[in-house]
Design an enzyme around this catalytic site. Structure first.
Site, mmCIF file in Angstrom:
data_model
loop_
_atom_site.group_PDB
_atom_site.id
_atom_site.type_symbol
_atom_site.label_atom_id
_atom_site.label_comp_id
_atom_site.label_asym_id
_atom_site.label_seq_id
_atom_site.Cartn_x
_atom_site.Cartn_y
_atom_site.Cartn_z
ATOM 1 N N ALA A 17 40.194 35.035 39.241
ATOM 2 C CA ALA A 17 40.703 33.875 39.969
ATOM 3 C C ALA A 17 41.293 32.919 38.937
ATOM 4 C CB ALA A 17 39.554 33.200 40.704
ATOM 5 N N GLU B 259 37.191 42.298 41.738
ATOM 6 C CA GLU B 259 36.894 42.226 43.178
ATOM 7 C C GLU B 259 38.076 42.737 44.007
ATOM 8 O OE1 GLU B 259 35.553 38.106 42.542
ATOM 9 O OE2 GLU B 259 33.809 38.650 43.753
HETATM 10 C C1 3H9 Z 1 36.622 34.456 39.224
HETATM 11 O O1 3H9 Z 1 37.397 35.356 39.184
HETATM 12 C C2 3H9 Z 1 35.916 34.013 40.474
HETATM 13 C C3 3H9 Z 1 36.006 35.031 41.541
HETATM 14 O O2 3H9 Z 1 34.771 35.678 41.679
HETATM 15 C C4 3H9 Z 1 36.457 34.501 42.865
HETATM 16 C C5 3H9 Z 1 36.079 33.130 43.234
HETATM 17 C C6 3H9 Z 1 36.361 32.721 44.622
HETATM 18 N N1 3H9 Z 1 42.626 31.627 35.010
HETATM 19 O O3 3H9 Z 1 41.750 33.687 26.462
HETATM 20 P P1 3H9 Z 1 43.182 33.685 26.106
HETATM 21 C C7 3H9 Z 1 44.565 31.471 30.299
HETATM 22 S S1 3H9 Z 1 36.283 33.534 37.854
HETATM 23 C C8 3H9 Z 1 43.473 30.749 34.460
HETATM 24 O O4 3H9 Z 1 43.622 32.843 24.965
HETATM 25 P P2 3H9 Z 1 43.008 36.445 25.294
HETATM 26 C C9 3H9 Z 1 43.881 30.780 29.133
HETATM 27 O O5 3H9 Z 1 43.427 29.499 29.502
HETATM 28 C C10 3H9 Z 1 37.355 34.186 36.589
HETATM 29 N N2 3H9 Z 1 43.884 30.828 33.175
HETATM 30 O O6 3H9 Z 1 43.746 35.175 25.885
HETATM 31 C C11 3H9 Z 1 45.009 30.732 28.128
HETATM 32 O O7 3H9 Z 1 45.868 29.667 28.480
HETATM 33 P P3 3H9 Z 1 46.594 28.815 27.356
HETATM 34 C C12 3H9 Z 1 36.821 35.426 36.043
HETATM 35 C C13 3H9 Z 1 43.398 31.832 32.448
HETATM 36 O O8 3H9 Z 1 44.012 37.511 25.226
HETATM 37 C C14 3H9 Z 1 45.761 32.045 28.384
HETATM 38 O O9 3H9 Z 1 45.382 32.444 29.698
HETATM 39 N N3 3H9 Z 1 37.616 35.812 34.880
HETATM 40 C C15 3H9 Z 1 42.512 32.760 32.966
HETATM 41 O O10 3H9 Z 1 42.247 36.079 24.056
HETATM 42 C C16 3H9 Z 1 45.390 33.136 27.435
HETATM 43 O O11 3H9 Z 1 43.972 33.274 27.416
HETATM 44 C C17 3H9 Z 1 37.325 35.386 33.641
HETATM 45 O O12 3H9 Z 1 36.356 34.701 33.422
HETATM 46 C C18 3H9 Z 1 42.130 32.647 34.308
HETATM 47 N N4 3H9 Z 1 41.301 33.526 34.899
HETATM 48 O O13 3H9 Z 1 41.900 36.830 26.366
HETATM 49 C C19 3H9 Z 1 38.255 35.840 32.551
HETATM 50 N N5 3H9 Z 1 42.191 33.640 31.989
HETATM 51 O O14 3H9 Z 1 47.458 29.786 26.600
HETATM 52 C C20 3H9 Z 1 38.675 34.681 31.714
HETATM 53 C C21 3H9 Z 1 42.878 33.254 30.904
HETATM 54 O O15 3H9 Z 1 47.345 27.782 28.119
HETATM 55 N N6 3H9 Z 1 39.653 35.022 30.706
HETATM 56 N N7 3H9 Z 1 43.620 32.162 31.172
HETATM 57 O O16 3H9 Z 1 45.504 28.240 26.506
HETATM 58 C C22 3H9 Z 1 39.315 35.682 29.578
HETATM 59 O O17 3H9 Z 1 38.187 36.082 29.366
HETATM 60 C C23 3H9 Z 1 40.404 35.882 28.561
HETATM 61 O O18 3H9 Z 1 41.389 34.928 28.804
HETATM 62 C C24 3H9 Z 1 41.041 37.286 28.574
HETATM 63 C C25 3H9 Z 1 42.271 37.289 27.615
HETATM 64 C C26 3H9 Z 1 40.019 38.306 28.061
HETATM 65 C C27 3H9 Z 1 41.502 37.662 29.924
#
Ligand code: 3H9
Length: 713
Positions: free
Chosen positions: A63, A110
């Site tokens: 999300a 999901e």
């Molecule tokens: C969820 O899904 C809830 C559900 O159950 C449903 C609820 C109803 N959203 O980390 P990076 C941005 S909860 C928005 O540097 P990497 C991040 O802020 C979610 N933005 O890259 C950054 O922005 P900026 C569950 C996001 O390659 C840019 O993307 N998912 C999101 O080192 C690059 O990110 C998670 O918890 C997001 N979901 O790592 C996963 N994700 O450049 C969270 C990233 O402006 N994300 N951004 O600073 C991660 O763990 C890592 O970002 C990922 C990539 C491994 C994906």
């Protein structure tokens, strides 16, 4: 919308591609785009099956956390709603195959589970990391996951928040095939295979085999909750995740989803979710330095030369080798080099034994590290890191030497934890190339690196240091060049206050217990014993000049030094240690504390845990505010990240500055004023804290207002 989700067809298979860079989060427009594309695919008589795939580097990373942030803070129109899209996918009359590369996390997994089949490339990562944000899977994940992988594996995935790779997901039944070669080509072929077999698409919600008996013994869930409490101390979301999975076992699918929704709503409205979402964005914001543009050129670091094969040098060497960099590790004599290499080898062997990586990977990493006594090869290094003993004279000499050898574009870094980086840089002819890289011990494990910006440090050097931290899997936080930089500067008053508290009537055990109950990874006295009381004492000596008449200094530490109680390494410090390094209370220390208090005329009294937390944490917050005021950190959130990644501050409290915001800055400042009246000027509130408290503001709002902050001093 059509840009976020594209639909094409290839030989009777509809290919729906999500294009929402950088991570294909389910931002507004994406679910709607998916529904529209599915609808079109359903209506197209030439389409026999559907493949959903992520454009760019990943499937769906979840999300949109920005949306969740709005929901958590009560702004926006509530949490995003995915039930409609999930239903559309699962009810699609044509088989839907999810093609996964990069990450399928949270809402991403999901969505994938609502598909009828899932295929993934081998290095794809799949998981439910929601607990890291203080929430539970809220898009029916707690209901579908146990249907695919069983209850135990679902609990593990949702409570740990750790992703798994495709081969393990295949073993668990989360995916149907690991793909070699081109993912899209393979997924289309797989979709055709399924369509050729005919029959109804397989709906995850209709699977029951892995849920066990209809009513799994409730005591199992009690045990899993206990496990969740241990794995994620004091956290709400992991327990709620277990509740939701229990609902999957005991309730029909739709009712289970309803229960999940209620539990999700409880979590997203919690302080913990707000704090953890803050931590998520804070960790990413630190890489943005207001006067260092994103396109600042960086030096390509492939080879690193390290001076000092001791604990720090060895740990840094491992961190670099783990990231595939070649390392020269230099020390003064053969014995020191051999000892350093032997410790590195032993650490790697332990990892292999624990199954963290293979012997082959260990051999590759060891082969990247060369021990030596000379500067041979330093002339080719892209980065030289000095990790020698903490002495200004020594460091200046080393920098003078490497200045003569290093190539012009070599970054010169010092791992100093306390010394003036400008003075070190002045020993070279190129202070612009000099930067502090303050790693934390053990450097191969700890995520934090304080990147110390000297007066002359060039912007490309800073940008390189930030890129290097990321490459090493660490979090680099740029800090200014003040004594102790940010982390240790705040640590000193914290340690001092804890020691005063024991002289006034608490015990080290009580202080440590109060701190760990608050959520700190370790109590401060246990930390002192682990790091070495001699070290804590030496650091305190460095700050002697800050001691002012009328400011009471704690005295027990010095006495422990005289008794040779240096902490764990001598078997005794604030605690006594058995052969397994397990701390036990020591009546001798209690007697020593009481005697010291008596000699100092300190009247001992009952001290509450609340006072312990207020004095230890508020003194830290006040120092953090002074650091911000003086410009040695870019944002309050940077201070939070330093404490979250380097000092064991509980993530669910968001870091010291965020925690202060949640308590209320006026309340914090007023208590600090009380302590000022009781204990003296050490407790003088920082001007910034006073200002924000008077204005009814928060550090978070202060950060937001300073988006375009000036450079650090
Ligand atoms: C969820 O899904 C809830 C559900 O159950 C449903 C609820 C109803 N959203 O980390 P990076 C941005 S909860 C928005 O540097 P990497 C991040 O802020 C979610 N933005 O890259 C950054 O922005 P900026 C569950 C996001 O390659 C840019 O993307 N998912 C999101 O080192 C690059 O990110 C998670 O918890 C997001 N979901 O790592 C996963 N994700 O450049 C969270 C990233 O402006 N994300 N951004 O600073 C991660 O763990 C890592 O970002 C990922 C990539 C491994 C994906």
């Amino acid at each position: 919308m059509e840009n976020l989700v594209n639909l094409t067809t290839q030989d009777g298979v509809a290919v729906i591609t999500i294009n929402n860079p950088p991570v294909n989060a389910l931002s507004p427009g994406v679910p709607e785009g998916l529904v529209a594309a599915l609808d079109a695919a359903q209506k197209d008589a030439s389409v026999r099956a559907v493949v959903i795939i992520g454009g760019g580097r990943t499937f769906i990373a979840g999300a949109d956390i920005k949306e969740l942030e709005l929901a958590a803070s009560g702004r926006g129109s509530g949490p995003p709603e995915f039930h409609g899209i999930l239903k559309s996918i699962e009810d699609c009359a044509k088989p839907v195959v999810m093609a996964i590369h990069g990450t399928a996390l949270g809402g991403g997994n999901e969505v994938a589970m609502a598909g009828h089949y899932r295929v993934a490339v081998a290095d794809a990562q799949i998981g439910q990391p929601e607990v890291n944000l203080g929430i539970i899977p809220g898009a029916e994940g707690t209901q579908r996951l146990p249907r695919l992988v069983g209850v135990q594996a679902a609990v593990d995935l949702c409570v740990s928040g750790k992703p798994i790779r495709a081969p393990e997901a295949l073993k668990l039944g989360l995916i149907d095939r690991v793909m070699e070669g081109d993912l899209l080509t393979g997924a289309i072929a797989f979709a055709r295979e399924i369509a050729d077999q005919g029959g109804h698409p397989r709906k995850t919600r209709e699977l029951y085999d892995k849920l066990g008996s209809e009513f799994v013994d409730a005591s199992i869930f009690v045990a899993w909750r206990d496990q969740a409490r241990k794995m994620r101390r004091n956290m709400l979301a992991p327990l709620k995740a277990v509740d939701a999975i229990e609902a999957a076992v005991n309730l029909p699918f739709d009712e289970g989803c309803q229960r999940e929704r209620e539990l999700f709503a409880e979590c997203i409205a919690s302080d913990q979710a707000r704090a953890l979402i803050h931590a998520f964005f804070a960790e990413r914001a630190v890489a943005k330095i207001p006067d260092v543009p994103k396109d600042t050129p960086v030096y390509n670091i492939r080879s690193v030369a390290i001076i000092g094969a001791g604990t720090m040098g060895g740990g840094i060497a491992m961190a670099c080798a783990n990231a595939g960099l070649s390392v020269l590790l230099k020390d003064l004599d053969r014995a020191a080099v051999d000892r350093g290499l032997a410790i590195i080898r032993k650490n790697y062997e332990n990892s292999v034994k624990k199954g963290r990586f293979s012997q082959e990977i260990m051999d590759q990493r060891m082969a990247l590290i060369d021990g030596q006594l000379t500067y041979d090869g330093f002339e080719k290094a892209d980065l030289i890191i000095e990790a020698a003993f903490e002495s200004m004279e020594l460091k200046k000499r080393i920098f003078g030497e490497i200045d003569k050898i290093a190539k012009a574009d070599c970054v010169l870094a010092s791992n100093t934890s306390t010394l003036d980086i400008d003075e070190i840089a002045a020993a070279t002819s190129r202070p612009g190339m000099v930067v502090g890289l303050h790693f934390f011990s053990p450097a191969n494990v700890m995520r934090l690196v304080e990147i110390v910006r000297g007066k002359a440090t060039a912007k490309p050097v800073l940008a390189t240091a930030l890129a290097l931290a990321k490459k090493l899997g660490k979090v680099g936080v740029v800090v200014g060049n003040c004594r102790g930089f940010v982390g240790n500067r705040m640590m000193l008053p914290y340690m001092r206050e804890a020691q005063l508290l024991v002289e006034e009537g608490a015990t080290p055990e009580q202080v440590d217990r109060a701190l760990t109950n608050f959520g700190m990874a370790m109590g401060i006295f246990a930390v002192d014993d682990m790091g070495g009381i001699d070290l804590a004492y030496r650091v305190r000596q460095e700050y002697k000049h800050l001691e002012k008449p009328g400011v009471r200094m704690p005295l027990v530490l010095e006495k422990l030094i005289h008794l040779g109680r240096y902490g764990q390494k001598t078997g005794a410090g604030w605690y006594r240690y058995d052969e397994n390094r397990k701390p036990v209370s020591d009546p001798e220390v209690h007697a020593l504390i009481e005697k010291t208090a008596q000699e100092g005329g300190v009247e001992r009294r009952h001290i509450s845990d609340e006072e312990i937390i207020e004095r230890c944490i508020y003194i830290m917050i006040n120092e953090g505010a002074k650091i911000l005021d003086e410009g040695y950190a870019t944002r309050a959130a940077d201070v939070d990240v330093i404490y979250l990644t380097g000092y064991g501050f509980p993530a669910y409290r968001g870091g010291p500055m965020w925690y202060a915001d949640t308590v209320g800055l006026k309340k914090v400042r007023d208590r600090i004023r009380d302590f000022r009246a009781q204990h003296g000027e050490w407790w003088e509130p920082s001007p910034l804290l006073n200002k924000l408290a008077d204005e009814g503001e928060t550090f978070a709002a202060w950060d937001a207002a300073r988006e375009q902050a000036p450079a650090l001093v």
